[in-house]
Design a protein around this motif. Structure first.
Motif, PDB file in Angstrom:
ATOM      1  N   UNK A  56       0.882  -1.310   0.183  1.00 53.89           N
ATOM      2  CA  UNK A  56       0.049   0.214  -0.047  1.00 53.89           C
ATOM      3  C   UNK A  56       0.930   1.377  -0.014  1.00 53.89           C
ATOM      4  N   UNK A  57       0.476   2.198  -0.954  1.00 53.23           N
ATOM      5  CA  UNK A  57       1.222   3.576  -0.637  1.00 53.23           C
ATOM      6  C   UNK A  57       0.366   4.565  -0.395  1.00 53.23           C
ATOM      7  N   UNK A  93       4.801   4.944   3.000  1.00 57.59           N
ATOM      8  CA  UNK A  93       4.456   6.294   3.074  1.00 57.59           C
ATOM      9  C   UNK A  93       5.635   7.493   3.082  1.00 57.59           C
ATOM     10  N   UNK A  94       5.692   8.162   1.720  1.00 57.03           N
ATOM     11  CA  UNK A  94       6.604   9.048   1.506  1.00 57.03           C
ATOM     12  C   UNK A  94       6.186  10.362   1.849  1.00 57.03           C
ATOM     13  N   UNK A  95       7.131  11.174   2.200  1.00 62.90           N
ATOM     14  CA  UNK A  95       6.542  12.886   2.503  1.00 62.90           C
ATOM     15  C   UNK A  95       7.096  13.792   1.264  1.00 62.90           C
ATOM     16  N   UNK A 126      -3.072   2.405  -4.019  1.00 61.43           N
ATOM     17  CA  UNK A 126      -2.661   3.574  -3.492  1.00 61.43           C
ATOM     18  C   UNK A 126      -3.911   4.335  -2.778  1.00 61.43           C
ATOM     19  N   UNK A 127      -3.642   4.988  -1.578  1.00 57.45           N
ATOM     20  CA  UNK A 127      -4.636   5.457  -1.107  1.00 57.45           C
ATOM     21  C   UNK A 127      -4.251   7.028  -0.623  1.00 57.45           C
ATOM     22  N   UNK A 135      -2.809  13.345  -5.679  1.00 62.04           N
ATOM     23  CA  UNK A 135      -1.686  12.362  -5.729  1.00 62.04           C
ATOM     24  C   UNK A 135      -1.930  10.944  -6.245  1.00 62.04           C
ATOM     25  N   UNK A 136      -2.948  10.580  -5.448  1.00 63.84           N
ATOM     26  CA  UNK A 136      -3.619   9.154  -5.643  1.00 63.84           C
ATOM     27  C   UNK A 136      -4.155   9.068  -7.148  1.00 63.84           C
TER      28      UNK A 136
END
Length: 268
Positions: A56-57, A93-95, A126-127, A135-136
């Motif tokens: 999951x992203x 989980x990117x920033x 992706x969520x 962004x999703x």
């Protein structure tokens, strides 16, 4: 003396499950110049089931932008996991420091994960919420054949063409009382996909009276991830599940369930 020892042991047992979650969370520096730093959460049974493990992203909103990666833990799937929700997936989980999410930079992270972790490439999801909702849709619409399903909460899209979004199961959710990002932003995407006759894999929901922050509850519901996990890239024609329902009662009790689960973890 024995009483003190017993109290110490009990305190240690209470904190152990929560500490274990922290041990499964690692931070990664940006893998390319100008890229995004990110967290990786590894589920407890990862080594046993890694070939079938989903990925999951999670894309955060504008309030978590910056250069302090700790901010990304304030809400979303990682916060839900830390509070006791069981999500059987790798979570990235990117920033984003500022501006719109870059699909290319997100794809770079996905490629890095492919090289450094073992997971099921047919089950990448992706969520995101708010800026992360944009962004999703931008990411999923740019790389639709690598995303099994996506959920966009109270966002929109900067894509000029929504054709890519028609290739994957997609759930767009927005509150009608959202003042931060108007529901019209999501409706533009839905109307654009419908005009292209590309809504066969689309479901959308306008939550009456829901504000911007109300939709954060979805990150704390097991049902949200159950819906994602129902979809894979190998499904013929990749149908979307439109029958799956998350009730108002379930959403209303999202935080209470997490709180109860956290208490149970401290007792076990």
């Amino acid at each position: 003396m024995q009483k003190r020892i017993l109290i110490s042991v009990l305190c240690w047992l209470f904190l152990l499950p929560l500490q274990a979650q922290d041990d499964l969370l690692t931070s990664k520096k940006a893998i390319t110049s100008g890229g995004y730093p990110f967290w990786v959460y590894t589920p407890q049974d990862y080594l046993q089931y890694r070939e079938t493990t989903p990925l999951i992203i999670f894309l955060h909103g504008a309030s978590l932008c910056g250069t302090d990666l700790q901010r990304v833990l304030r809400y979303g799937p990682l916060d839900a996991v830390k509070k006791g929700l069981e999500i059987p997936a790798l979570i990235v989980a990117p920033q984003n420091p500022k501006g719109h999410w870059s699909p290319q930079k997100l794809h770079d992270i996905l490629e890095w994960m492919t090289k450094h972790y073992v997971f099921n490439p047919q089950r990448v999801y992706v969520i995101g919420m708010s800026l992360g909702g944009y962004g999703t849709l931008d990411f999923a619409g740019t790389y639709p054949h690598q995303i099994a399903a996506a959920i966009a909460l109270c966002g929109g899209s900067t894509l000029r063409n929504y054709e890519g979004l028609s290739h994957l199961p997609l759930w767009i959710i927005h509150g009608t009382a959202d003042r931060a990002v108007k529901v019209e932003e999501s409706k533009k995407v839905v109307d654009g996909m419908r005009s292209l006759h590309g809504d066969q894999r689309l479901r959308y929901e306008w939550i009456k009276g829901a504000s911007h922050g109300d939709l954060a509850r979805y990150f704390y519901l097991t049902s949200t991830y159950d819906w994602l996990f129902q979809h894979t890239l190998i499904e013929p024609q990749r149908p979307v599940d439109t029958s799956f329902q998350i009730t108002a009662e379930e959403k209303a009790g999202a935080y209470q369930k997490i709180k109860k689960r956290k208490q149970e973890l401290r007792i076990e």
